[in-house]
Enzyme design. Structure first.
Site, PDB file in Angstrom:
ATOM      1  CE  LYS A  73      -4.459  -1.211   1.858  1.00 45.49           C
ATOM      2  NZ  LYS A  73      -5.404  -1.009   2.951  1.00 45.49           N
ATOM      3  N   GLY A 249     -17.343  -4.642  10.616  1.00 47.59           N
ATOM      4  CA  GLY A 249     -16.259  -4.235   9.720  1.00 47.59           C
ATOM      5  C   GLY A 249     -16.309  -4.777   8.306  1.00 47.59           C
TER       6      GLY A 249
HETATM    7  P1  NAP Z   1      -1.994  -0.717  12.005  1.00 45.00           P
HETATM    8  O1  NAP Z   1      -1.598   0.271  10.997  1.00 45.00           O
HETATM    9  O2  NAP Z   1      -1.010  -1.755  12.457  1.00 45.00           O
HETATM   10  O3  NAP Z   1      -2.506   0.095  13.299  1.00 45.00           O
HETATM   11  C1  NAP Z   1      -2.945  -0.565  14.459  1.00 45.00           C
HETATM   12  C2  NAP Z   1      -3.161   0.457  15.555  1.00 45.00           C
HETATM   13  O4  NAP Z   1      -3.669  -0.250  16.702  1.00 45.00           O
HETATM   14  C3  NAP Z   1      -1.861   1.160  16.015  1.00 45.00           C
HETATM   15  O5  NAP Z   1      -2.177   2.469  16.396  1.00 45.00           O
HETATM   16  C4  NAP Z   1      -1.446   0.332  17.220  1.00 45.00           C
HETATM   17  O6  NAP Z   1      -0.742   1.068  18.184  1.00 45.00           O
HETATM   18  C5  NAP Z   1      -2.790  -0.023  17.815  1.00 45.00           C
HETATM   19  N1  NAP Z   1      -2.714  -1.251  18.605  1.00 45.00           N
HETATM   20  C6  NAP Z   1      -2.226  -2.442  18.217  1.00 45.00           C
HETATM   21  N2  NAP Z   1      -2.327  -3.337  19.218  1.00 45.00           N
HETATM   22  C7  NAP Z   1      -2.878  -2.663  20.264  1.00 45.00           C
HETATM   23  C8  NAP Z   1      -3.215  -3.043  21.597  1.00 45.00           C
HETATM   24  N3  NAP Z   1      -3.019  -4.291  22.055  1.00 45.00           N
HETATM   25  N4  NAP Z   1      -3.744  -2.100  22.404  1.00 45.00           N
HETATM   26  C9  NAP Z   1      -3.952  -0.833  21.952  1.00 45.00           C
HETATM   27  N5  NAP Z   1      -3.654  -0.416  20.708  1.00 45.00           N
HETATM   28  C10 NAP Z   1      -3.121  -1.330  19.872  1.00 45.00           C
HETATM   29  O7  NAP Z   1      -3.266  -1.545  11.533  1.00 45.00           O
HETATM   30  P2  NAP Z   1      -4.468  -1.004  10.595  1.00 45.00           P
HETATM   31  O8  NAP Z   1      -4.166  -1.312   9.200  1.00 45.00           O
HETATM   32  O9  NAP Z   1      -4.774   0.382  11.002  1.00 45.00           O
HETATM   33  O10 NAP Z   1      -5.650  -2.010  11.030  1.00 45.00           O
HETATM   34  C11 NAP Z   1      -6.298  -1.869  12.284  1.00 45.00           C
HETATM   35  C12 NAP Z   1      -7.478  -2.826  12.342  1.00 45.00           C
HETATM   36  O11 NAP Z   1      -8.411  -2.488  11.324  1.00 45.00           O
HETATM   37  C13 NAP Z   1      -7.099  -4.295  12.113  1.00 45.00           C
HETATM   38  O12 NAP Z   1      -7.876  -5.098  12.957  1.00 45.00           O
HETATM   39  C14 NAP Z   1      -7.479  -4.539  10.668  1.00 45.00           C
HETATM   40  O13 NAP Z   1      -7.824  -5.894  10.434  1.00 45.00           O
HETATM   41  C15 NAP Z   1      -8.702  -3.634  10.544  1.00 45.00           C
HETATM   42  N6  NAP Z   1      -8.940  -3.220   9.164  1.00 45.00           N
HETATM   43  C16 NAP Z   1     -10.124  -3.546   8.618  1.00 45.00           C
HETATM   44  C17 NAP Z   1     -10.420  -3.166   7.329  1.00 45.00           C
HETATM   45  C18 NAP Z   1     -11.755  -3.537   6.752  1.00 45.00           C
HETATM   46  O14 NAP Z   1     -11.930  -3.488   5.523  1.00 45.00           O
HETATM   47  N7  NAP Z   1     -12.732  -3.852   7.575  1.00 45.00           N
HETATM   48  C19 NAP Z   1      -9.481  -2.442   6.580  1.00 45.00           C
HETATM   49  C20 NAP Z   1      -8.267  -2.094   7.175  1.00 45.00           C
HETATM   50  C21 NAP Z   1      -8.000  -2.506   8.481  1.00 45.00           C
HETATM   51  P3  NAP Z   1       0.843   1.394  18.040  1.00 45.00           P
HETATM   52  O15 NAP Z   1       0.935   2.403  16.934  1.00 45.00           O
HETATM   53  O16 NAP Z   1       1.188   1.930  19.375  1.00 45.00           O
HETATM   54  O17 NAP Z   1       1.496   0.092  17.697  1.00 45.00           O
END
Ligand code: NAP
Length: 286
Positions: A73, A249
């Site tokens: 991405k 989601g």
């Molecule tokens: P990402 O870029 O890795 O961001 C994850 C965020 O969550 C970061 O801010 C991280 O904090 C925080 N985090 C991770 N583990 C945590 C914990 N145990 N406690 C508190 N905060 C925590 O991931 P992303 O791409 O944004 O995706 C996030 C979620 O959205 C995932 O579950 C993904 O599957 C979902 N998603 C869904 C779709 C859909 O189409 N439905 C699309 C995209 C993503 P740090 O920065 O401090 O590490």
């Protein structure tokens, strides 16, 4: 079996990723093409990192457009000719439009989230939203809600990262940080119109976890969880038990594909009612 629908005039589209074993994108796009009567096909294309450049050359020469997923991405951006404002703000691309050999990058995840929320009967315009997390999904969510005149509070475990995200998004806003706040995940103030989970907390196999205490959920008017495995996360179950409107989601995944087709064709060629029927068929498969 020979598929007689596919011939030399068939338009080609694809999703490009490193591992695509679980992708729903071909099902969604090919269902939309079939419903619209388009002579088009959508394929999963697995590409190792070192072949990304040559794969993009092929797609540029004979594909109408394509999606990109993890881990491409961000890596795709230098290979494109142009990106839109949302990509400049969010630093990621999931949809590439091929305009006569010129590749233009878009990000439709935030559009998909907004559409899913609205289809769930929750008003997104000018909403005061609480976004849990500060990663990629949180950033696109923040960008789209700010674009619709909303207020955004990022609740994060690392305030430095949260403030960097807020400062970067503020640069895209005429009023700077006036509508953007950051707070610790463990200390969330006030009530909000919509709570949006953009952390992986609650995702399979940790389905009994919830990213916030129950009283935070109780103070919000609606809940959206970006997680779609499981479909009913603990967060959504808590909200539902309190009769708070919930949106799951999977809708974000489906409607980001619908938004991608709007970049490729101008529209999907089917009514929103038909789109929702196809979404219903996807839900029925799970
Ligand atoms: P990402 O870029 O890795 O961001 C994850 C965020 O969550 C970061 O801010 C991280 O904090 C925080 N985090 C991770 N583990 C945590 C914990 N145990 N406690 C508190 N905060 C925590 O991931 P992303 O791409 O944004 O995706 C996030 C979620 O959205 C995932 O579950 C993904 O599957 C979902 N998603 C869904 C779709 C859909 O189409 N439905 C699309 C995209 C993503 P740090 O920065 O401090 O590490």
């Amino acid at each position: 079996m020979l598929d007689q629908r596919i011939g030399p005039g068939t338009q080609r589209f694809a999703v490009l990723g490193e591992s695509l074993a679980h992708t729903w994108s071909p099902y969604i796009h090919n269902s939309l093409f079939a419903a619209a009567g388009r002579d088009a096909v959508y394929l999963p294309v697995t590409v190792p990192v070192e072949k990304l450049g040559s794969a993009v050359d092929v797609l540029r020469s004979c594909f109408g457009g394509f999606n990109v997923t993890i881990p491409y991405k961000e890596r795709i951006i230098p290979l494109l000719d142009e990106v839109d404002d949302a990509v400049r703000a969010c630093g990621a691309v999931n949809t590439v439009e091929n305009r006569d050999g010129r590749l233009i990058g878009h990000i439709t995840d935030g559009l998909g989230m907004l559409r899913a929320i609205e289809e769930g009967g929750v008003a997104a315009e000018k909403a005061d939203v609480l976004i849990l997390g500060g990663g990629g999904a949180a950033r696109v969510a923040g960008y789209e809600f700010l674009a619709r005149g909303g207020r955004v509070t990022f609740a994060v475990r690392n305030p430095d990262k949260g403030n960097t995200l807020a400062d970067e998004l503020a640069k895209t806003q005429a009023d700077g940080r006036a509508r953007i706040c950051v707070c610790p995940l463990g200390d969330i103030p006030s009530a909000h119109d919509i709570l949006i989970n953009c952390t992986p907390v609650g995702m399979y196999p940790h389905a009994d976890e919830c990213p916030v205490e129950e009283d935070v959920v109780a103070r919000c008017g609606a809940v959206f969880d970006a997680i779609y495995n499981p479909r009913q996360t603990r967060l959504l179950r808590i909200a539902r038990s309190r009769e708070i409107p919930c949106v799951e989601g999977l809708g974000m995944l489906f409607y980001q594909a619908v938004a991608a087709q709007c970049f490729w064709f101008g529209d999907t060629g089917v009514s929103s009612g038909v789109q929702n029927e196809i979404y219903g068929q996807l839900l029925a498969q799970l």
